[in-house]
Scaffold this active site. Sequence first.
Site, mmCIF file in Angstrom:
data_model
loop_
_atom_site.group_PDB
_atom_site.id
_atom_site.type_symbol
_atom_site.label_atom_id
_atom_site.label_comp_id
_atom_site.label_asym_id
_atom_site.label_seq_id
_atom_site.Cartn_x
_atom_site.Cartn_y
_atom_site.Cartn_z
ATOM 1 N N ASP A 15 -3.486 -9.940 -0.706
ATOM 2 C CA ASP A 15 -4.926 -10.145 -0.559
ATOM 3 C C ASP A 15 -5.127 -11.517 0.073
ATOM 4 O OD1 ASP A 15 -7.726 -9.686 -0.906
ATOM 5 O OD2 ASP A 15 -7.710 -10.980 -2.654
ATOM 6 N N SER A 16 -6.353 -11.768 0.506
ATOM 7 C CA SER A 16 -6.675 -13.085 1.057
ATOM 8 C C SER A 16 -6.559 -14.168 -0.012
ATOM 9 C CB SER A 16 -8.088 -13.061 1.622
ATOM 10 O OG SER A 16 -9.001 -12.653 0.623
ATOM 11 N N TYR A 47 -11.168 -14.640 4.096
ATOM 12 C CA TYR A 47 -10.979 -13.935 5.362
ATOM 13 C C TYR A 47 -12.317 -13.350 5.868
ATOM 14 C CZ TYR A 47 -5.811 -13.514 4.708
ATOM 15 O OH TYR A 47 -4.455 -13.724 4.558
ATOM 16 N N GLY A 48 -13.228 -13.164 4.925
ATOM 17 C CA GLY A 48 -14.446 -12.371 5.195
ATOM 18 C C GLY A 48 -15.344 -12.877 6.297
ATOM 19 N N CYS A 78 -7.134 -5.841 0.040
ATOM 20 C CA CYS A 78 -8.213 -6.675 0.573
ATOM 21 C C CYS A 78 -9.044 -5.772 1.465
ATOM 22 C CB CYS A 78 -7.630 -7.824 1.386
ATOM 23 S SG CYS A 78 -8.871 -8.868 2.170
ATOM 24 N N THR A 80 -11.417 -6.595 3.491
ATOM 25 C CA THR A 80 -11.627 -7.188 4.813
ATOM 26 C C THR A 80 -10.467 -6.852 5.751
ATOM 27 O OG1 THR A 80 -12.865 -8.959 3.759
ATOM 28 C CG2 THR A 80 -12.074 -9.385 5.976
ATOM 29 N N GLU A 156 -15.266 -17.070 -7.841
ATOM 30 C CA GLU A 156 -14.204 -18.078 -7.925
ATOM 31 C C GLU A 156 -14.605 -19.201 -8.885
ATOM 32 O OE1 GLU A 156 -11.628 -18.772 -4.955
ATOM 33 O OE2 GLU A 156 -11.555 -16.595 -4.891
ATOM 34 N N CYS A 188 -15.281 -5.268 -2.028
ATOM 35 C CA CYS A 188 -14.622 -6.574 -1.954
ATOM 36 C C CYS A 188 -13.924 -6.777 -3.290
ATOM 37 C CB CYS A 188 -15.656 -7.672 -1.723
ATOM 38 S SG CYS A 188 -14.977 -9.328 -1.872
ATOM 39 N N HIS A 190 -13.351 -9.176 -5.137
ATOM 40 C CA HIS A 190 -13.954 -10.088 -6.124
ATOM 41 C C HIS A 190 -15.077 -9.406 -6.926
ATOM 42 C CE1 HIS A 190 -11.872 -13.164 -3.899
ATOM 43 N NE2 HIS A 190 -12.300 -14.096 -4.724
HETATM 44 N N1 DGL Z 1 -10.431 -10.217 -0.660
HETATM 45 C C1 DGL Z 1 -11.555 -10.118 0.231
HETATM 46 C C2 DGL Z 1 -12.032 -8.662 0.319
HETATM 47 O O1 DGL Z 1 -11.688 -7.813 -0.496
HETATM 48 C C3 DGL Z 1 -12.699 -11.004 -0.165
HETATM 49 C C4 DGL Z 1 -12.468 -12.493 -0.041
HETATM 50 C C5 DGL Z 1 -12.383 -13.011 1.379
HETATM 51 O O2 DGL Z 1 -13.407 -13.154 2.073
HETATM 52 O O3 DGL Z 1 -11.267 -13.296 1.792
HETATM 53 O O4 DGL Z 1 -12.738 -8.339 1.241
#
Ligand code: DGL
Length: 276
Positions: A15-16, A47-48, A78, A80, A156, A188, A190
């Site tokens: 994941d990011s 990453y988003g 992830c 994204t 976060e 997402c 999170h």
């Molecule tokens: N892990 C990213 C997702 O599921 C979210 C966090 C990011 O922007 O990197 O899209």
Amino acid sequence: MRTGDLQNAPIGVFDSGLGGLTVAAALAAALPSEDLVYLGDTARVPYGSRSPETILRYFYNNSAFLKNLGVKLIVIACNTVSAQVLDLNRFLDLPVLGVIQPGARAALAASRGGTLAVIGTKATVKSGAYVKAIAALDPGRRVLQAACPLFVPLVEEGWLDHPVTRSVACEYLRFLEGTDVDTVILGCTHYPLLKPLLTEVCQTIRPGVQMLDPAHAVAMEVKLLLESLHLQRSGQGTRRFFVTDAPEQAQAVASRFWGQAVGEELRFEQVDLEVK
Ligand code: DGL
């Protein structure tokens, strides 16, 4: 690699950042015999808000790192990244599974036939990946989308039930007002941590809406894929966790994503993807 070696090889998950631990936790619960290797790219999160080209580059870096560790399968935990590599079902001779298709399938199965909604990062929403995946499964189904970029830093920060998060959620979820949406995909990694708050906020905007976290569906698809490839492992699985920056910070917040249910303390190792 011989079939026996491949069976015993770990599943790679990336994941990011740490959000993908929600997916890794679902995998650990559904597949306790499998060894898991998790990579959170904490040096480059989020990453988003990045371009598709940059996100693809990160995908290749992360996958190459996991492949070097000898994984038998890669799970892109992830949204994204999954949204950008929707058409890539194999990479470097390894099966690669993202979260979009399992999420789309699970949302259609859970829906009572109404409109579906997707909330995610800007990049995920802009890609239209969920809309395309749902259209391929149910061409007539209406899908609404909304980007909710502030949710990631709020999670976060640990503000899972905070007045600021509540007021941001009211703002973001207003698009549901007056619609016939019955299921919202938490697009997402999170967002599942905000599920109780989002469900509550939704009751005032669009009562009866359910929130769908794709993590369980992803774990079920991984299980089926391993069975179909005869690659299931037996015994007790182990877990390794890597981050690209600040392992002590990861250690401090990881249990939030991994969940108490797994009942395990996480140890993070730091890795530099540039030199791999
Ligand atoms: N892990 C990213 C997702 O599921 C979210 C966090 C990011 O922007 O990197 O899209």
